[in-house]
Write an enzyme that holds these catalytic residues in place. Structure first.
Site, PDB file in Angstrom:
ATOM      1  N   LYS A  56     -31.906-115.582  12.698  1.00 37.22           N
ATOM      2  CA  LYS A  56     -32.357-114.220  13.006  1.00 37.22           C
ATOM      3  C   LYS A  56     -31.965-113.864  14.438  1.00 37.22           C
ATOM      4  O   LYS A  56     -32.028-114.718  15.339  1.00 37.22           O
ATOM      5  CB  LYS A  56     -33.879-114.151  12.824  1.00 37.22           C
ATOM      6  CG  LYS A  56     -34.483-112.763  12.947  1.00 37.22           C
ATOM      7  CD  LYS A  56     -35.981-112.796  12.630  1.00 37.22           C
ATOM      8  CE  LYS A  56     -36.630-111.426  12.705  1.00 37.22           C
ATOM      9  NZ  LYS A  56     -38.069-111.447  12.365  1.00 37.22           N
ATOM     10  N   SER A 131     -39.799-108.311   8.850  1.00 40.57           N
ATOM     11  CA  SER A 131     -38.675-107.914   9.664  1.00 40.57           C
ATOM     12  C   SER A 131     -37.459-108.835   9.538  1.00 40.57           C
ATOM     13  O   SER A 131     -36.353-108.442   9.918  1.00 40.57           O
ATOM     14  CB  SER A 131     -39.101-107.871  11.132  1.00 40.57           C
ATOM     15  OG  SER A 131     -39.488-109.159  11.569  1.00 40.57           O
ATOM     16  N   SER A 155     -43.323-111.581   8.313  1.00 38.72           N
ATOM     17  CA  SER A 155     -41.894-111.249   8.316  1.00 38.72           C
ATOM     18  C   SER A 155     -40.969-112.269   7.679  1.00 38.72           C
ATOM     19  O   SER A 155     -39.779-112.000   7.560  1.00 38.72           O
ATOM     20  CB  SER A 155     -41.422-111.000   9.744  1.00 38.72           C
ATOM     21  OG  SER A 155     -41.753-109.691  10.100  1.00 38.72           O
TER      22      SER A 155
HETATM   23  N1  GLN Z   1     -44.442-106.160   9.362  1.00 40.68           N
HETATM   24  C1  GLN Z   1     -45.273-106.634  10.424  1.00 40.68           C
HETATM   25  C2  GLN Z   1     -45.048-105.784  11.645  1.00 40.68           C
HETATM   26  O1  GLN Z   1     -44.392-104.829  11.545  1.00 40.68           O
HETATM   27  C3  GLN Z   1     -44.990-108.070  10.702  1.00 40.68           C
HETATM   28  C4  GLN Z   1     -43.763-108.268  11.458  1.00 40.68           C
HETATM   29  C5  GLN Z   1     -43.465-109.689  11.742  1.00 40.68           C
HETATM   30  O2  GLN Z   1     -44.045-110.596  11.127  1.00 40.68           O
HETATM   31  N2  GLN Z   1     -42.624-109.914  12.713  1.00 40.68           N
HETATM   32  O3  GLN Z   1     -45.521-106.068  12.701  1.00 40.68           O
END
Ligand code: GLN
Length: 464
Positions: A56, A131, A155
């Site tokens: 990532k 994400s 995410s």
């Molecule tokens: N979807 C969640 C957010 O927007 C989690 C994101 C993540 O785990 N990095 O914060």
């Protein structure tokens, strides 16, 4: 076949599929091939020798870009490797590219990437989740066997569910955060995607452990995750928090997850009821604490120290403002504002301090539940992959796709998502297993037994 030609094939398919899927922000042909040649000429064995991995783009890689999916870091090339990357390299893996992501890991669909959304290989009109959507797609489309993502609130697990693969969020402190660009430091953890639980187990074994450079890593022995995968599940207890199977849960997802409970029973597991009375506050608590920490962590991007700097500023403060105005996207700005607000002197007690207290209650819920079971089973996400654009104008709807995942980050416990079924539209559905601290081996064992006995039996439309 030599490692060189295997990696060459991987790079070719990565490049070919990227036009359709946009899962890689960079494909590192030159360095990957050089590394492959080096591995070929070295007769030493190592656990991940020659295995291609995607990383990532918020995990630092020396000599490769690390953009965090943001314009503000568009040309940032770190001077060092994150500890997880260093360990992957030491284990013989080959990083073939950097994966697309929501800007600064804020999002649940990948649509917040400054470089365009990655597409779901099961249906390219749909999101891969976020994400870490790009990482999930590199694995689901068959380009790589495993990828690193990051988890702050789901995410890795949520995109794993949307893309029909395995995704693990380890216990806080299991994998070093050194070199993982901070979003919300008390929640962030590197996570792992794999085509199978074994892929995840192999990578976890290589990257887990205490790191001098991250004082929040724990000195807990790293077990032989692969060695435990085949254990049978007799006498394992799985807890079901029934109250979470109600409102907002898509009917097809509910049915698939109910079926997975029966399937686990048929594998010998005992099913018991558990209660998690405070998880209903998870999303509210998460969006207070995560934004508070983000507002502080993201203060470092000021145009002086890293990457992008706005031109045409006549004074220092104007340069900061313009850089941040032009460099950050809308969701990142929204979160910095929210976080600054909940930390402001007038509201600190009402929001931030209160949320910290509820976080403790949430932790206690899990502690009590794990006295009665080895793992807790829930859906990973309330729906299968949604359409691109469907939720992008409605942040609250987007935030709700994390209802089942955020509380694990708040409680610091590990969780895994494993495919458990397909919707009528042939979209994968994932089931989540949560475990007590340091129980990754148990979760991987359960997931491995499940995927062997109840394989998904379908492939994405776009695949190598
Ligand atoms: N979807 C969640 C957010 O927007 C989690 C994101 C993540 O785990 N990095 O914060």
């Amino acid at each position: 076949m030599s490692i060189y030609s295997t990696i060459e094939k991987t790079l070719d398919s990565a490049e070919k599929l990227n036009d359709t899927l946009n899962s890689f922000l960079s494909i590192e042909r030159e360095s990957a091939l050089a590394r492959a040649a080096e591995l070929d000429s070295n007769s030493e064995e190592s656990p991940l020798k020659g295995v291609a991995i995607a990383v990532k783009d918020n995990i630092c890689t020396k000599g490769m870009q690390t953009t965090c999916g943001s314009r503000i870091l568009a040309n940032y090339h770190p001077q060092y490797d994150a500890t997880a990357v260093k360990k992957l390299n030491a284990a013989g893996a080959v990083v073939v590219g950097k994966a697309n992501m929501d800007e600064f890991a804020m999002g649940s669909s990948n649509e917040n990437s400054a470089f365009g959304a990655a597409k779901n290989p099961w249906d390219v009109s749909r999101v891969p989740g976020g994400s870490s959507g790009g990482s999930a797609v590199t694995v689901a489309s068959g380009v790589v066997r495993a990828a690193l993502g990051s988890e702050t609130g789901g995410s890795v697990r949520q995109p794993a569910s949307f893309c029909g693969i395995v995704g693990l969020k380890p216990t806080y402190g299991r994998i070093s955060r050194f070199g993982l660009v901070a979003f919300a430091s008390s929640l962030d953890q590197i996570g792992i995607f794999g085509q199978t639980s074994k892929d995840v187990a192999q990578v976890l074994g290589a990257v887990a452990g205490r790191d001098e450079n991250d004082s929040t890593t724990a000195d807990v022995p790293v077990p032989d995750y692969v060695g435990e995968l085949e254990k049978d599940l007799t006498n394992r207890r799985i807890g079901i928090p029934r109250a979470l199977f109600g409102e907002g849960l898509d009917e097809e997802v509910r049915q698939a997850v109910e079926q997975s409970i029966d399937n686990f029973r048929s594998l010998g597991a005992e099913i018991v009821d558990v209660e998690l009375p405070h998880t209903k506050y998870g999303i509210a608590v998460y969006y207070i604490l995560a934004t508070a920490e983000a507002s502080s962590n993201l203060a470092r991007f000021d145009g002086v120290r890293y990457g992008f700097r706005a031109e045409e500023a006549r004074a220092l403060r104007e340069m900061y403002n313009k850089t941040r105005e032009e460099g950050f996207g809308a969701e990142v700005k929204r979160r910095i504002m929210l976080g600054t607000y909940v930390l402001s002197s007038g509201y600190y007690d009402a929001y931030y301090a209160k949320a910290q207290k509820v976080r403790t209650l949430l932790k206690d819920d899990y502690r009590r539940a794990f006295a009665a079971c080895d793992a807790i089973l829930t859906p990973t996400a309330p729906t299968a992959a949604f359409k691109i654009g469907e939720k992008s104008d409605d942040p609250l709807a987007m935030y709700l796709s994390d209802v089942y995942t955020v509380s694990a980050n708040l409680a610091s416990i590990p969780g895994i998502s494993v495919p458990c079924g397909l919707s009528a539209e042939k979209l994968p559905i994932g089931v989540q297993l949560l475990g007590d601290n340091w129980s990754e081996a148990t979760l991987l064992n359960m997931a491995a037994r499940y995927e062997t006995e109840f394989p998904l039996g379908a492939k994405p439309q776009v695949h190598v």
